[in-house]
Enzyme design. Structure first.
Site, short mmCIF file in Angstrom:
data_model
loop_
_atom_site.label_atom_id
_atom_site.label_comp_id
_atom_site.label_asym_id
_atom_site.label_seq_id
_atom_site.Cartn_x
_atom_site.Cartn_y
_atom_site.Cartn_z
CD GLU A 229 6.51 -59.93 70.47
OE1 GLU A 229 6.04 -59.56 71.35
OE2 GLU A 229 7.42 -60.14 70.03
CD GLU B 133 12.12 -62.72 68.25
OE1 GLU B 133 12.79 -62.07 69.19
OE2 GLU B 133 11.23 -63.48 68.13
#
Length: 414
Positions: free
Chosen positions: A164, A169
């Site tokens: 990932e 974020e």
């Protein structure tokens, strides 16, 4: 995003033609000695043009539905255009609402919030290149917007073995900070490997659009915000654990509400909240890592010792194809290798000012123009990239000098 926690870059060879036209007032003449130019290929692009209220392009994106017990998120991701729609002004708007219009059921009981999550699985995967999104994020406790990627083989080998890459974020209790992280076998969830980037002077990311990107190459991922690089990761950062990022990944955009990391919304959280996406693109070229710049005696522009540390000299050296000699052109006029920028030492403008590798700052000492005459010019100093003393020996330091047209100032890309 730990789930369960879960090139606008152009190769220099292509940039030579583009910038030469702007500098010289017309198309650059082809160099018969140069190899085929690097082609900056847009392999994926969505600028979200369309009428207000329309759903996203289903040939590019699929909409995920349901809840997410793994992170203890609170939202239910809805289908269609209810929570993900175009605004008619060239944006995708992902909206999180405090509502439950269809009696959706979540892991904790009746859902309290709705939102949206989109991905390109089965429609588009990328392997290397410049991956970016220009977005304005929401604000408020419990908000968790993300732009990220998952390995295309997640259905076969599972997470975290699939890998990932979290490009951006944000958790609402940190309005000035975003995070970039990698997750893989043995380094996932709270053990993911990454870094944070914060805006100066307490500015909030929710106040304006910002561009979040990674430059991704074999054994290397470099993160930037608005063109400023803030971290680079390679297999050397994994402590012997497995690097799982040399394969195709698909893209994901979502706005989560609540969860282990951001915490749940509270009385201060205003709804609805929106993640506004102006564009998403993936660009690559004829090589994943860039292009060599050849000069005097056929030797290459080289980062000494392949050392990415700030202040490392940039020199002339035998061409060897390593990452220390692979240069890309940033959208901001920078020349980049090993995740950092070609920099005039000490902001110098005088003849003899050396060049080095340094964190990309956006300063004028890191701006370069490639001309039709095969010069590489620092516009602020109005001087050319130059091999000191016209010396073709390995290790000769590069500098800037008044442009003379000499062989020690001529460069060929590719």
């Amino acid at each position: 995003m730990a789930r369960p926690r879960l090139l606008r870059t152009c190769l220099l060879a292509a940039l030579t033609t583009v910038l030469a036209a702007s500098v010289a007032g017309g198309p650059a003449e082809a160099d018969p000695q140069a190899g085929p130019p690097g082609v900056a290929a847009v392999t994926f692009s969505d600028s979200f043009d369309g009428p207000a209220g329309a759903a996203v392009d289903s040939s590019k994106w699929q909409i995920e539905t349901g809840d997410n017990v793994n992170n203890h998120e609170r939202q239910y991701y809805t289908a269609g255009n209810r929570n993900a729609a175009l605004d008619g002004q060239g944006h995708l708007v992902i909206t999180a609402r405090r509502e439950n219009p269809a009696n959706y059921q979540c892991w904790y009981g009746t859902c309290q919030y709705t939102s949206a999550r989109l991905n390109t699985a089965g429609k588009f995967t990328a392997q290397y290149g410049h991956v970016e999104a220009r977005m304005k994020i929401p604000r408020g406790q419990g908000m968790w917007p993300a732009f990220w990627m998952l390995g295309h083989d997640i259905g076969q080998i599972g997470w975290p073995d699939s890998g990932e890459i979290d490009i951006m974020e944000n958790v609402g209790f940190e309005p000035s900070t975003v995070h970039g992280t990698i997750h893989g076998p043995g380094y996932f969830g709270s053990g993911g490997i990454g870094a944070a980037y914060s805006l100066p002077n307490g500015q909030a990311f929710a106040d304006a659009f910002h561009t979040f990107a990674v430059d991704w190459a074999p054994d290397s991922i470099t993160w930037s915000v608005d063109g400023t690089v803030y971290q680079r990761r390679t297999p050397a950062d994994l402590g012997g654990r497995r690097w799982v990022f040399n394969k195709p990944f698909f893209l994901i955009l979502n706005l989560a509400v609540g969860g282990y990391w951001p915490g749940d919304p509270d009385g201060s959280t205003v709804f609805p909240q929106q993640l506004v996406v102006d564009s998403v693109s993936v660009r690559t070229g004829d090589t994943a890592t860039g292009a060599a710049i050849r000069g005097l005696a056929g030797k290459c522009v080289d980062v000494a010792g392949a050392n990415p540390a700030n202040g490392t000299p940039v020199q002339l050296y035998d061409c060897n194809g390593t990452g220390a000699q692979q240069w890309t052109a940033g959208p901001d006029g920078t020349l980049r290798a090993l995740g950092k920028c070609l920099d005039v030492t000490g902001n110098g403008t005088a003849d003899g000012s050396t060049v080095q590798l340094w964190d990309c700052t956006g300063g004028p000492n890191q701006k370069w123009t490639v001309t039709a005459g095969h010069d590489i010019v620092n516009p602020r100093a109005d001087k050319c990239l130059d091999v000191t003393g016209n010396n073709p020996a390995n290790g000769t330091r590069l500098q800037i000098w008044t442009c003379t047209g000499g062989a020690n100032q001529k460069w060929t890309v590719g």
